[in-house]
Structure formats: structure tokens, C-alpha cells
Scaffold this motif. Structure first.
Motif, PDB file in Angstrom:
ATOM      1  N   LEU A   1       9.789   0.588 -11.533  1.00  0.00           N
ATOM      2  CA  LEU A   1       8.254   1.081 -11.588  1.00  0.00           C
ATOM      3  C   LEU A   1       8.624   1.855 -11.280  1.00  0.00           C
ATOM      4  O   LEU A   1       7.394   2.788 -10.697  1.00  0.00           O
ATOM      5  N   MET A   2       9.924   3.237 -10.759  1.00  0.00           N
ATOM      6  CA  MET A   2       9.761   4.045 -11.021  1.00  0.00           C
ATOM      7  C   MET A   2       9.538   5.063 -11.664  1.00  0.00           C
ATOM      8  O   MET A   2       8.941   5.916 -11.659  1.00  0.00           O
ATOM      9  N   LYS A   3      10.205   4.540 -12.737  1.00  0.00           N
ATOM     10  CA  LYS A   3       9.461   5.384 -14.310  1.00  0.00           C
ATOM     11  C   LYS A   3       8.320   5.277 -14.420  1.00  0.00           C
ATOM     12  O   LYS A   3       7.697   6.377 -14.241  1.00  0.00           O
ATOM     13  N   ASP A   4       7.810   4.187 -13.807  1.00  0.00           N
ATOM     14  CA  ASP A   4       6.099   3.901 -14.423  1.00  0.00           C
ATOM     15  C   ASP A   4       5.535   4.356 -13.239  1.00  0.00           C
ATOM     16  O   ASP A   4       4.059   5.406 -13.039  1.00  0.00           O
ATOM     17  N   GLY A   5       6.436   5.447 -12.339  1.00  0.00           N
ATOM     18  CA  GLY A   5       5.467   6.315 -11.134  1.00  0.00           C
ATOM     19  C   GLY A   5       4.946   5.796  -9.682  1.00  0.00           C
ATOM     20  O   GLY A   5       3.576   5.914  -9.156  1.00  0.00           O
ATOM     21  N   LEU A   6       4.704   4.307  -9.865  1.00  0.00           N
ATOM     22  CA  LEU A   6       4.556   3.090  -8.475  1.00  0.00           C
ATOM     23  C   LEU A   6       5.406   3.310  -7.117  1.00  0.00           C
ATOM     24  O   LEU A   6       5.101   3.278  -5.931  1.00  0.00           O
ATOM     25  N   ILE A   7       6.602   3.793  -7.503  1.00  0.00           N
ATOM     26  CA  ILE A   7       7.019   3.859  -6.319  1.00  0.00           C
ATOM     27  C   ILE A   7       8.046   4.910  -6.564  1.00  0.00           C
ATOM     28  O   ILE A   7       8.917   5.330  -7.262  1.00  0.00           O
ATOM     29  N   GLU A   8       8.673   5.378  -5.445  1.00  0.00           N
ATOM     30  CA  GLU A   8       9.907   6.960  -4.977  1.00  0.00           C
ATOM     31  C   GLU A   8      10.915   5.263  -4.506  1.00  0.00           C
ATOM     32  O   GLU A   8      10.723   5.170  -3.250  1.00  0.00           O
TER      33      GLU A   8
ATOM     34  N   ALA B   1      12.926   2.134  -1.044  1.00  0.00           N
ATOM     35  CA  ALA B   1      11.798   1.642  -1.769  1.00  0.00           C
ATOM     36  C   ALA B   1      10.393   2.289  -1.518  1.00  0.00           C
ATOM     37  O   ALA B   1      10.152   1.322  -1.042  1.00  0.00           O
ATOM     38  N   PHE B   2       9.546   2.665  -1.863  1.00  0.00           N
ATOM     39  CA  PHE B   2       8.147   3.083  -0.897  1.00  0.00           C
ATOM     40  C   PHE B   2       7.322   3.767  -2.062  1.00  0.00           C
ATOM     41  O   PHE B   2       7.686   3.949  -3.050  1.00  0.00           O
TER      42      PHE B   2
ATOM     43  N   LYS C   1       0.694  -1.076   0.159  1.00  0.00           N
ATOM     44  CA  LYS C   1      -0.178   0.247  -0.234  1.00  0.00           C
ATOM     45  C   LYS C   1       0.843   1.493  -0.352  1.00  0.00           C
ATOM     46  O   LYS C   1       2.220   1.040   0.524  1.00  0.00           O
ATOM     47  N   THR C   2       0.086   2.532  -0.365  1.00  0.00           N
ATOM     48  CA  THR C   2       0.833   3.997  -0.488  1.00  0.00           C
ATOM     49  C   THR C   2       1.838   3.649   1.192  1.00  0.00           C
ATOM     50  O   THR C   2       1.392   3.711   2.139  1.00  0.00           O
ATOM     51  N   GLY C   3       2.898   3.944   0.525  1.00  0.00           N
ATOM     52  CA  GLY C   3       4.064   4.234   2.436  1.00  0.00           C
ATOM     53  C   GLY C   3       4.543   3.348   2.292  1.00  0.00           C
ATOM     54  O   GLY C   3       5.774   3.752   2.926  1.00  0.00           O
ATOM     55  N   ASP C   4       4.456   2.155   1.851  1.00  0.00           N
ATOM     56  CA  ASP C   4       4.663   0.906   2.117  1.00  0.00           C
ATOM     57  C   ASP C   4       6.410   0.517   1.363  1.00  0.00           C
ATOM     58  O   ASP C   4       6.575   0.779   1.215  1.00  0.00           O
ATOM     59  N   MET C   5       7.064  -0.075   2.568  1.00  0.00           N
ATOM     60  CA  MET C   5       8.952  -0.376   1.838  1.00  0.00           C
ATOM     61  C   MET C   5       8.945  -1.237   1.028  1.00  0.00           C
ATOM     62  O   MET C   5       8.308  -2.346   2.005  1.00  0.00           O
ATOM     63  N   LEU C   6       9.050  -0.832  -0.176  1.00  0.00           N
ATOM     64  CA  LEU C   6       9.482  -2.864  -0.844  1.00  0.00           C
ATOM     65  C   LEU C   6      10.939  -3.175   0.092  1.00  0.00           C
ATOM     66  O   LEU C   6      11.310  -2.322   1.053  1.00  0.00           O
ATOM     67  N   PRO C   7      10.813  -4.621  -0.407  1.00  0.00           N
ATOM     68  CA  PRO C   7      11.897  -5.559   0.674  1.00  0.00           C
ATOM     69  C   PRO C   7      13.541  -5.052  -0.746  1.00  0.00           C
ATOM     70  O   PRO C   7      13.371  -4.448  -1.404  1.00  0.00           O
TER      71      PRO C   7
END
Length: 112
Positions: free
Chosen positions: A52-59, A66-67, A23-29
Motif C-alpha cells: 500500500l505504501m509502494k502504491d502511495g496510498l499510505i505512509e 500507518a496513515f 480518509k486522508t490522515g486516518d490511521m489503519l489498524p
């Protein structure tokens, strides 16, 4: 046609994000964690996360991780996004003709 490993990883995490597992704000492994679990080079995972970042899904925040960024809240749009992800994964196993046949069968079986 088999996807490159980094794209398989990207698609996996995209599915997890779009279906609400992350979910929004969760940190990926971490890159190292994923790489260790999959037995791949961390650079492969990094490339997937970059996509994933290019697609705007994570920061990606350097030295933090990565969130997950905000995602679709409209139920119809969310279902459409999930369908797109599932269809893209199905392309790894079925031909376009087989997928279209399956969709047509499902639509014919549904009662409007």
C-alpha cells in the motif's frame, strides 16, 4: 487464480481507502490487530501495508502506525479507481471472458 494472502489484505484496504471508508490522515489498524483478527502472521499484514505504501496510498511512520495519504478528489477518477479495484477483486471469482460479458451487458442496459 487465487491471490497470495498479503495481496488479498492489500486489496481489501486499498478498496477501503479508495471508496472513502478510510480518509486522508486516518490511521489503519495496527499490524497486530489485523493479524489477530485474520489469524495470520503480522509479517503478512506488514507486507500488505508495504505494498500500500509502494502504491502511495499510505505512509508508515515507525512506532506511530500507518496513515492514509491524500487521494483522488476528481469524482470521475475516483469512480474509475473504484471500478479498477472491484474488477481486480472480481478476477478472483470470474474469468476474464465472464467479466467482459458482464460489462457488455451492463453497458447495453444503460441508456445514454
Amino acid at each position: 487464480m487465487k491471490l497470495d494472502l498479503y495481496m488479498q489484505i492489500k486489496n481489501h484496504y486499498e478498496t477501503l481507502i479508495k471508496t472513502g471508508v478510510f480518509k486522508t490522515g486516518d490511521m489503519l489498524p495496527s499490524l497486530r490487530t489485523v493479524a489477530g483478527e485474520l489469524g495470520v502472521n503480522p509479517n503478512t499484514v506488514e507486507k500488505a501495508y508495504q505494498e500500500l505504501m509502494k502504491d502511495g496510498l499510505i505512509e508508515i511512520i515507525p512506532k506511530k502506525g500507518a496513515f492514509v495519504k491524500g487521494f483522488i478528489h476528481n469524482p470521475s477518477e475516483k469512480l474509475e479507481a473504484q471500478l479498477k479495484v472491484l474488477l481486480s477483486e472480481l478476477k478472483n471469482f470470474k474469468t476474464k471472458k465472464e467479466i467482459i460479458k458482464l460489462i457488455n451487458e451492463l453497458l447495453e442496459d444503460s441508456h445514454d
